[in-house]
Design an enzyme around this catalytic site. Structure first.
Site, PDB file in Angstrom:
ATOM      1  N   GLN A   5       0.823  -1.217   0.000  1.00 53.19           N
ATOM      2  CA  GLN A   5       0.000   0.000   0.000  1.00 53.19           C
ATOM      3  C   GLN A   5       0.855   1.264   0.000  1.00 53.19           C
ATOM      4  OE1 GLN A   5      -3.879   0.297   2.105  1.00 53.19           O
ATOM      5  NE2 GLN A   5      -3.021  -1.285   3.438  1.00 53.19           N
ATOM      6  N   ASP A  36      15.719  -9.588  -0.539  1.00 53.98           N
ATOM      7  CA  ASP A  36      15.288 -10.256   0.686  1.00 53.98           C
ATOM      8  C   ASP A  36      15.890  -9.505   1.865  1.00 53.98           C
ATOM      9  OD1 ASP A  36      14.685 -11.874   2.807  1.00 53.98           O
ATOM     10  OD2 ASP A  36      15.796 -13.623   2.101  1.00 53.98           O
ATOM     11  N   ILE A  37      15.083  -8.662   2.508  1.00 49.65           N
ATOM     12  CA  ILE A  37      15.635  -7.826   3.572  1.00 49.65           C
ATOM     13  C   ILE A  37      16.047  -8.639   4.799  1.00 49.65           C
ATOM     14  CG2 ILE A  37      14.361  -5.792   2.808  1.00 49.65           C
ATOM     15  CD1 ILE A  37      12.450  -6.212   5.207  1.00 49.65           C
ATOM     16  N   TYR A  46       5.540  -7.492   7.640  1.00 48.02           N
ATOM     17  CA  TYR A  46       4.581  -8.591   7.806  1.00 48.02           C
ATOM     18  C   TYR A  46       3.410  -7.996   8.582  1.00 48.02           C
ATOM     19  CZ  TYR A  46       2.691 -13.202   9.022  1.00 48.02           C
ATOM     20  OH  TYR A  46       1.872 -14.303   9.160  1.00 48.02           O
ATOM     21  N   THR A  71       3.816   0.853  13.838  1.00 48.19           N
ATOM     22  CA  THR A  71       2.373   0.715  14.003  1.00 48.19           C
ATOM     23  C   THR A  71       1.866   1.146  15.381  1.00 48.19           C
ATOM     24  OG1 THR A  71       0.572  -0.940  14.032  1.00 48.19           O
ATOM     25  CG2 THR A  71       2.728  -1.681  14.719  1.00 48.19           C
ATOM     26  N   TYR A 118       2.222  -9.667  16.162  1.00 45.44           N
ATOM     27  CA  TYR A 118       2.496  -8.601  15.193  1.00 45.44           C
ATOM     28  C   TYR A 118       3.026  -7.359  15.902  1.00 45.44           C
ATOM     29  CZ  TYR A 118       1.448  -4.573  12.223  1.00 45.44           C
ATOM     30  OH  TYR A 118       1.524  -3.384  11.542  1.00 45.44           O
ATOM     31  N   TRP A 159      -4.179   1.956  11.044  1.00 45.69           N
ATOM     32  CA  TRP A 159      -5.390   1.705  10.246  1.00 45.69           C
ATOM     33  C   TRP A 159      -5.217   2.204   8.809  1.00 45.69           C
ATOM     34  CZ3 TRP A 159     -10.598   2.346  13.288  1.00 45.69           C
ATOM     35  CH2 TRP A 159     -10.504   1.730  14.548  1.00 45.69           C
TER      36      TRP A 159
END
Length: 288
Positions: free
Chosen positions: A11, A35-36, A60, A100, A124, A149
């Protein structure tokens, strides 16, 4: 300015690509190109392309699935950002990392600030918090932006899910007792690109929508806009329910509203999520 972007197909990544200045050079990567979680791969990639800045938009984000895949979530959300932070510092690149609101436990009743104690309640959130620590331990000048969100015309998100369910269901039960700030990924992209060109102290910053709401009221607004824009012909009946009536594998914070006061001194303001919602739904309509 040369910028390396990870998670370019997500996104935020797509929104950054949409508005990236033509005068700058963008190196887009996703998991297929970089591939981090592989320390040597990250170091050699950054050494070769020598970016002025690195934006980590890879993460993730499958909150419930993370409960069953804790190692994968840890690798992507902790090891990956750590590798990028180490190499960014080594090769003198500014590093921007996205985190987040789920680093908080939701027991506050006033907006969380950057200085509030974190206490994530799911895998998470725990991996995202560990990622923040790993980034700043290895690159103190890095900028970590917590958001919440997130929605956009791209990928999987609440807005697109609601629009899909509106064509499939006549009635929906939506949680009314979890509060947060919807954030338009396009606004987050603008903020990051704006800060690339500014001197900003390393550390954690909050950026999210300009007002808080519940998932129930957010869904209600989505359907109002979708009806006005004629994306849907009829809104499903939406029934407000409590969290306990909608059990999920991962626990969610009931209150993850965040303050953006810290960023105001850099000339920034919160995301107008209603405006972003109109833009997103309009684009979803035009793309279908």
């Amino acid at each position: 300015m040369k910028v390396l972007l990870t998670g370019a197909n997500g996104q935020l990544g797509n929104c950054i690509v949409d508005i990236f200045p033509a005068k700058w050079e963008l190196i887009k990567t996703d998991a297929e190109q970089l591939d981090i979680t592989n320390e040597n791969a990250v170091d050699s990639f950054i050494a070769k392309c020598k970016p002025d800045a690195v934006i980590n938009a890879a993460a993730y984000t499958a909150v419930d699935k993370a409960e069953d895949e804790p190692q994968l979530a840890y690798n992507v959300n902790v090891i990956g950002p750590k590798n990028l932070a180490i190499s960014s510092k080594k090769y003198n690149a500014k590093f921007f990392h996205v985190s987040t609101d789920y680093v908080f436990d939701g027991t506050n009743n006033i907006p969380y600030t950057e200085d509030d104690i974190t206490n994530p309640v799911n895998i998470y959130g725990k991996t995202k918090r560990e990622g923040e620590v790993a980034v700043l331990d290895n690159a103190p000048s890095a900028v970590v932006i917590r958001t919440s969100w997130v929605f956009s015309p791209y990928g999987n998100n609440f807005v697109k899910t609601m629009l899909r369910l509106a064509t499939e269901k006549q009635q929906l039960s939506i949680i009314e007792d979890q509060l947060g700030n919807p954030t338009y990924a396009g606004d987050l992209a603008q903020v990051i690109l704006y800060l690339l060109d500014k001197k900003i102290d390393g550390g954690i910053y909050h950026f999210c929508g300009d007002s808080s709401t519940s998932w129930f009221l957010f869904a209600k607004r989505i359907f109002e806009i979708a009806l006005t824009l004629k994306v849907i012909t009829k809104s499903p009946e939406i029934i407000p329910v409590k969290t306990h009536a909608f059990p999920t594998k991962a626990k969610r914070p009931k209150y993850s509203v965040m303050s953006v006061e810290k960023l105001i001194k850099y000339g920034l303001f919160a995301s107008d999520w209603n405006k972003g919602l109109i833009h997103s739904i309009t684009k979803i309509k035009s793309d279908n």
